[in-house]
Motif scaffolding. Structure first.
Motif, PDB file in Angstrom:
ATOM      1  N   ILE A   7      48.219  54.587  40.343  1.00  0.00           N
ATOM      2  CA  ILE A   7      46.886  54.016  40.142  1.00  0.00           C
ATOM      3  C   ILE A   7      47.026  52.536  39.822  1.00  0.00           C
ATOM      4  CG2 ILE A   7      44.801  54.097  38.722  1.00  0.00           C
ATOM      5  CD1 ILE A   7      45.109  56.690  40.174  1.00  0.00           C
ATOM      6  N   GLN A   8      46.467  51.662  40.676  1.00  0.00           N
ATOM      7  CA  GLN A   8      46.602  50.233  40.423  1.00  0.00           C
ATOM      8  C   GLN A   8      45.265  49.491  40.400  1.00  0.00           C
ATOM      9  OE1 GLN A   8      49.925  47.988  41.600  1.00  0.00           O
ATOM     10  NE2 GLN A   8      50.884  49.630  42.746  1.00  0.00           N
ATOM     11  N   HIS A   9      44.172  50.221  40.393  1.00  0.00           N
ATOM     12  CA  HIS A   9      42.846  49.580  40.410  1.00  0.00           C
ATOM     13  C   HIS A   9      41.849  50.572  39.828  1.00  0.00           C
ATOM     14  CE1 HIS A   9      39.028  48.113  42.139  1.00  0.00           C
ATOM     15  NE2 HIS A   9      39.611  46.941  42.152  1.00  0.00           N
ATOM     16  N   PRO A  10      40.787  50.105  39.175  1.00  0.00           N
ATOM     17  CA  PRO A  10      39.803  51.042  38.627  1.00  0.00           C
ATOM     18  C   PRO A  10      39.269  52.040  39.652  1.00  0.00           C
ATOM     19  CG  PRO A  10      39.387  48.838  37.784  1.00  0.00           C
ATOM     20  CD  PRO A  10      40.477  48.702  38.806  1.00  0.00           C
ATOM     21  N   HIS A  12      40.741  53.423  42.010  1.00  0.00           N
ATOM     22  CA  HIS A  12      41.707  54.482  42.286  1.00  0.00           C
ATOM     23  C   HIS A  12      41.547  55.635  41.302  1.00  0.00           C
ATOM     24  CE1 HIS A  12      44.615  51.247  44.146  1.00  0.00           C
ATOM     25  NE2 HIS A  12      43.379  51.184  44.633  1.00  0.00           N
ATOM     26  N   VAL A  13      41.140  55.336  40.084  1.00  0.00           N
ATOM     27  CA  VAL A  13      40.900  56.387  39.090  1.00  0.00           C
ATOM     28  C   VAL A  13      39.787  57.304  39.579  1.00  0.00           C
ATOM     29  CG1 VAL A  13      40.327  56.915  36.699  1.00  0.00           C
ATOM     30  CG2 VAL A  13      41.621  54.830  37.232  1.00  0.00           C
ATOM     31  N   ALA A  34      50.258  54.136  36.161  1.00  0.00           N
ATOM     32  CA  ALA A  34      49.198  53.143  36.353  1.00  0.00           C
ATOM     33  C   ALA A  34      49.689  51.736  36.057  1.00  0.00           C
ATOM     34  CB  ALA A  34      48.004  53.471  35.446  1.00  0.00           C
ATOM     35  N   THR A  40      41.105  49.816  34.363  1.00  0.00           N
ATOM     36  CA  THR A  40      41.829  50.974  34.892  1.00  0.00           C
ATOM     37  C   THR A  40      42.261  51.932  33.788  1.00  0.00           C
ATOM     38  OG1 THR A  40      42.624  49.734  36.813  1.00  0.00           O
ATOM     39  CG2 THR A  40      43.855  51.703  36.205  1.00  0.00           C
TER      40      THR A  40
END
Length: 356
Positions: A7-10, A12-13, A34, A40
């Motif tokens: 997970i590298q961006h909000p 993606h959550v 993450a 994020t």
């Protein structure tokens, strides 16, 4: 099956959260890693998803390269210990690289054609690349297409029901006309040299002249005169607010698509065009895209007309047609992760189930 989710961006959550829960409920072992980026980590915590943060934020393209290298190195160490069957991600640079080293299958999801640095670094190493059907590009035999958008992994009505209490919690009256506005930072690798509004203050003032209330979410510092309009509630309540808004106006493609699939008309103001935004515009009339040099004036004219016409039944009909054509994308995520983990060949495309 052991699965790593990176997970590298909000966004993606939101995209993975239902798939993570569903895979865990079926007895699979999930490991979520993450990178700190905007909200994020806060979103992961609010979603009660166990995770480990591997790298911090970046504030420039140069620092992003260093942060990405740190993230990938640490992910490799964890993956060697975990011995995953599958590593999955959006974009998937680290996921595809690490999977190729540890003998795992990589399942990459992406919808951003112009992010050429990411695609050149990730796609050659990925085992499966899942894209919406409207993705403008042929990735070859590893590409799997599906009739949907990333946003339907978490905003499909089977996954999300907006909370009407959000209006009262935001200090708004049910009869108020609400416009949600988004400003971008333009510091992503694929945003360099691009732009949106000429003057955000002008946009807010013109919209407020119609009697609308404007709430702003921004990746950048706001002009002092706009700070009082900043959205200050929990980040995961923005989707509730978008669902009850009368219009979205902004520079972010993701929020434009989120508004559209919720039935809120979106005015997208960005020099870049994207396949899924174009389809939401051309096919469903739920997004109005303005990419040219006069985008500021033309987009503002459109937003004002939407607010003044107040034609909610039209947007609902268009949303209903969209939902009839498109699938719950969480089902795609779960299916392709399980398929990769079992070693079977993925289908080349996924179709809308036949209601009959």
């Amino acid at each position: 099956m052991r699965v790593i989710v990176t997970i590298q961006h909000p966004g993606h959550v939101h995209f993975f959260k239902h798939a993570i829960r569903e895979l865990q409920s079926k007895g699979h072992e999930l490991h979520v890693f993450a990178r700190e980026n905007e909200v994020t980590v806060e979103l992961l915590e609010r979603a009660e998803i166990d995770h480990e943060v591997l790298a911090g934020e970046s504030n420039s393209l140069l620092s992003l390269a260093a942060v990405q290298a740190t993230y990938e190195t640490r992910l490799l160490r964890r993956a060697r210990r975990i011995e995953p069957d599958v590593i999955t991600a959006i974009g998937g640079v680290a996921a595809a690289h690490v999977a190729s080293v540890v003998g795992a299958k990589s399942v990459v999801f992406y919808d951003t054609e112009h992010a050429t640095i990411i695609t050149k670094l990730a796609y050659p190493f990925a085992d499966v690349v899942c894209t919406p059907e409207c993705y403008q590009g042929d990735i070859g035999s590893k590409q799997l297409t599906y009739p949907g958008y990333h946003e339907l992994a978490y905003l499909h009505p089977d996954r999300f029901e907006p909370d009407p209490a959000v209006l009262e919690d935001a200090g708004l009256e049910p009869e108020e006309t609400l416009v949600v506005m988004r400003l971008s930072s333009w510091d992503s690798s694929h945003d360099v040299g691009q732009g949106g509004f000429d003057n955000p203050v002008d946009v807010v003032e013109r919209l407020e002249d119609t009697g609308a209330t404007v709430l702003l979410t921004s990746e950048v510092d706001l002009p002092a005169e706009l700070e009082s309009r900043r959205y200050t509630m929990a980040p995961d309540r923005m989707h509730d607010l978008l669902a009850y808004a009368d219009c979205f106006v902004g520079e972010g493609a993701t929020m434009a698509a989120e508004a559209a699939v919720l039935g809120t008309p979106a005015v997208y103001v960005n020099s870049l065009a994207l396949g899924y935004v174009t389809e939401l515009d051309d096919e469903y009339g739920l997004v109005f895209s303005y990419n040219g040099e006069n985008r500021h004036a033309r987009s503002l004219e459109r937003a004002i007309s939407i607010v003044e016409e107040d034609d909610r039944s039209t947007w609902q009909r268009r949303r209903d047609r969209l939902l009839a054509d498109r699938i719950d994308v969480t089902d795609v995520i779960v299916r392709e992760v399980k398929t990769a983990g079992s070693g079977t060949d993925p289908d080349e495309s996924l179709s809308v189930p036949n209601p009959g």
